[in-house]
Write an enzyme that holds these catalytic residues in place. Structure first.
Site, PDB file in Angstrom:
ATOM      1  N   TYR A 172       0.850  -1.197   0.000  1.00 37.28           N
ATOM      2  CA  TYR A 172       0.000   0.000   0.000  1.00 37.28           C
ATOM      3  C   TYR A 172       0.879   1.238   0.000  1.00 37.28           C
ATOM      4  CZ  TYR A 172      -3.787   3.165   1.312  1.00 37.28           C
ATOM      5  OH  TYR A 172      -4.696   4.186   1.336  1.00 37.28           O
ATOM      6  N   TYR A 182      -3.185   5.236   8.627  1.00 35.25           N
ATOM      7  CA  TYR A 182      -2.603   3.910   8.399  1.00 35.25           C
ATOM      8  C   TYR A 182      -1.450   3.750   9.379  1.00 35.25           C
ATOM      9  CZ  TYR A 182      -1.488  -0.195   5.487  1.00 35.25           C
ATOM     10  OH  TYR A 182      -1.275  -1.469   5.019  1.00 35.25           O
TER      11      TYR A 182
HETATM   12  P1  NAD Z   1      -8.344  -9.465   3.855  1.00 37.14           P
HETATM   13  O1  NAD Z   1      -8.951  -9.319   5.203  1.00 37.14           O
HETATM   14  O2  NAD Z   1      -9.154 -10.130   2.807  1.00 37.14           O
HETATM   15  O3  NAD Z   1      -6.955 -10.240   3.907  1.00 37.14           O
HETATM   16  C1  NAD Z   1      -6.070 -10.236   4.985  1.00 37.14           C
HETATM   17  C2  NAD Z   1      -5.922 -11.691   5.420  1.00 37.14           C
HETATM   18  O4  NAD Z   1      -4.803 -11.845   6.269  1.00 37.14           O
HETATM   19  C3  NAD Z   1      -7.133 -12.209   6.196  1.00 37.14           C
HETATM   20  O5  NAD Z   1      -7.663 -13.352   5.530  1.00 37.14           O
HETATM   21  C4  NAD Z   1      -6.543 -12.612   7.535  1.00 37.14           C
HETATM   22  O6  NAD Z   1      -7.176 -13.751   8.070  1.00 37.14           O
HETATM   23  C5  NAD Z   1      -5.107 -12.903   7.139  1.00 37.14           C
HETATM   24  N1  NAD Z   1      -4.133 -12.912   8.244  1.00 37.14           N
HETATM   25  C6  NAD Z   1      -3.933 -11.975   9.194  1.00 37.14           C
HETATM   26  N2  NAD Z   1      -2.946 -12.358  10.024  1.00 37.14           N
HETATM   27  C7  NAD Z   1      -2.499 -13.559   9.573  1.00 37.14           C
HETATM   28  C8  NAD Z   1      -1.490 -14.475  10.008  1.00 37.14           C
HETATM   29  N3  NAD Z   1      -0.753 -14.226  11.088  1.00 37.14           N
HETATM   30  N4  NAD Z   1      -1.310 -15.618   9.312  1.00 37.14           N
HETATM   31  C9  NAD Z   1      -2.059 -15.896   8.228  1.00 37.14           C
HETATM   32  N5  NAD Z   1      -3.022 -15.062   7.759  1.00 37.14           N
HETATM   33  C10 NAD Z   1      -3.241 -13.918   8.436  1.00 37.14           C
HETATM   34  O7  NAD Z   1      -7.936  -7.989   3.426  1.00 37.14           O
HETATM   35  P2  NAD Z   1      -7.172  -7.407   2.138  1.00 37.14           P
HETATM   36  O8  NAD Z   1      -7.361  -5.937   2.256  1.00 37.14           O
HETATM   37  O9  NAD Z   1      -7.594  -8.077   0.896  1.00 37.14           O
HETATM   38  O10 NAD Z   1      -5.657  -7.708   2.442  1.00 37.14           O
HETATM   39  C11 NAD Z   1      -4.798  -8.463   1.604  1.00 37.14           C
HETATM   40  C12 NAD Z   1      -3.510  -7.707   1.355  1.00 37.14           C
HETATM   41  O11 NAD Z   1      -3.800  -6.556   0.568  1.00 37.14           O
HETATM   42  C13 NAD Z   1      -2.827  -7.193   2.629  1.00 37.14           C
HETATM   43  O12 NAD Z   1      -1.433  -7.313   2.506  1.00 37.14           O
HETATM   44  C14 NAD Z   1      -3.210  -5.726   2.623  1.00 37.14           C
HETATM   45  O13 NAD Z   1      -2.305  -4.920   3.352  1.00 37.14           O
HETATM   46  C15 NAD Z   1      -3.141  -5.450   1.138  1.00 37.14           C
HETATM   47  N6  NAD Z   1      -3.770  -4.197   0.695  1.00 37.14           N
HETATM   48  C16 NAD Z   1      -5.079  -3.935   0.958  1.00 37.14           C
HETATM   49  C17 NAD Z   1      -5.654  -2.742   0.539  1.00 37.14           C
HETATM   50  C18 NAD Z   1      -7.114  -2.432   0.809  1.00 37.14           C
HETATM   51  O14 NAD Z   1      -7.540  -1.292   0.658  1.00 37.14           O
HETATM   52  N7  NAD Z   1      -7.919  -3.410   1.184  1.00 37.14           N
HETATM   53  C19 NAD Z   1      -4.885  -1.808  -0.168  1.00 37.14           C
HETATM   54  C20 NAD Z   1      -3.542  -2.098  -0.449  1.00 37.14           C
HETATM   55  C21 NAD Z   1      -2.997  -3.296  -0.004  1.00 37.14           C
END
Ligand code: NAD
Length: 286
Positions: A172, A182
């Site tokens: 991000y 954040y």
């Molecule tokens: P999401 O909730 O779908 O995914 C995050 C996942 O991480 C969840 O399924 C959670 O159970 C898992 N998780 C957390 N701790 C864990 C651990 N210790 N071991 C294994 N799994 C674990 O949300 P998302 O937003 O799709 O996130 C996915 C990626 O995308 C992340 O790296 C997030 O930072 C990144 N991201 C998200 C956004 C946004 O706006 N949603 C923007 C940029 C980047």
């Protein structure tokens, strides 16, 4: 032979991991999933009961098949690292072999090798606190779950990855520009993840001919993002200020991931690829 992908960080059908799995499945890959241990039960139950069937539909009308779901907690590398209270926790004691090393071993036993590794997970217990109010433990926990978790996954899966394979993580823009809200060291964790993408691209490229890239994604209303608390504001900001004034869909990130994992991207490694409607390129809001 079709490619085999392991996607770590799927616990529902709303996040980027799910969309990446779908895009890879649509391109013919076999899908293995790593689900956070405390979320495993509800995810598997929902899958079994058909709760995700609508969102399993691929462009050709077929349903995405998930070959196997592995319990995973990416903050623990091996059983010796797991504290007693976690071992004893009901949500953990019901599953086994969920440390990174054990999951890689189990995948090896089950399937031999994989071609694609996706890291779509992050966790920052103090994400809603400004950096100045973040504790040392909160900061280190964010780095452990969101950055070192990728180093560890790559380290343990690399020996079972076929040469020519690819890995992808999600980052991000708060790593490089100020995004108030954040917090908790999550901006620091994403900066580490992006820097590691370069160093690991070198090491995994030289050693195993594996590519390492990260997608800097725009805002999506995932479960994790809703927990941060400012996601609607970030989506509105992007709609107003990005070169492309449309809401970003998870599928757009999924498709970029499928491209980066494919031979079409065979010379791309060590890259931060923006999939954000171009918002990163703006210098001022207009
Ligand atoms: P999401 O909730 O779908 O995914 C995050 C996942 O991480 C969840 O399924 C959670 O159970 C898992 N998780 C957390 N701790 C864990 C651990 N210790 N071991 C294994 N799994 C674990 O949300 P998302 O937003 O799709 O996130 C996915 C990626 O995308 C992340 O790296 C997030 O930072 C990144 N991201 C998200 C956004 C946004 O706006 N949603 C923007 C940029 C980047």
């Amino acid at each position: 032979r079709g490619k085999r992908a392991f996607i770590a960080g799927i616990a529902d059908d709303n996040g980027y991991g799910w969309a990446i799995a779908k895009s890879l499945a649509a391109a013919g890959a076999e899908i293995l999933i790593g689900t956070w241990v405390p979320a495993l039960n509800i995810f598997e139950t929902s899958l079994r009961r058909g709760k995700f069937d609508e969102s399993r539909v691929l462009p050709d009308g077929s349903l995405m098949e998930i070959t196997k779901v592995y319990p995973l907690d990416a903050v623990y590398d091996c059983p010796e690292d797991v504290p007693e209270d976690v071992k004893a926790n009901k949500r953990y004691s019901g599953s086994s072999k969920w440390t990174v090393k054990e999951v890689a071993e189990t995948v090896k036993q089950d399937f031999g090798t994989i071609d694609i590794l996706v890291h779509s997970l992050a966790n920052g217990p103090e994400v809603s606190k400004p950096l100045l109010e973040t504790s040392r433990n909160g900061y280190l926990a964010a780095i452990s779950a969101s950055s070192y978790s990728f180093v560890s996954l790559l380290k343990h899966f690399l020996p079972i990855m076929n040469p020519g394979g690819a890995t992808i993580s999600l980052t991000y823009i708060a790593s490089e520009k100020i995004i108030p809200g954040y917090g908790g060291g999550m901006s620091s964790a994403k900066a580490a993840l992006e820097s590691d993408t370069k160093v690991l691209a070198f090491e995994a490229g030289r050693k195993h001919n594996i590519r390492v890239n990260t997608i800097s994604a725009g805002p999506l209303r995932s479960r994790a993002a809703k927990a941060i608390g400012f996601i609607d504001m970030m989506i509105d900001y992007s709609l107003e200020n990005a070169p492309l004034q449309k809401e970003l869909t998870a599928d757009e990130v999924g498709n970029a991931a499928a491209f980066l994992a494919s031979p079409l991207a065979s010379a791309i490694t060590g890259a931060v690829v923006y999939v954000d409607n171009g918002l990163n390129a703006m210098g001022v809001g207009v």
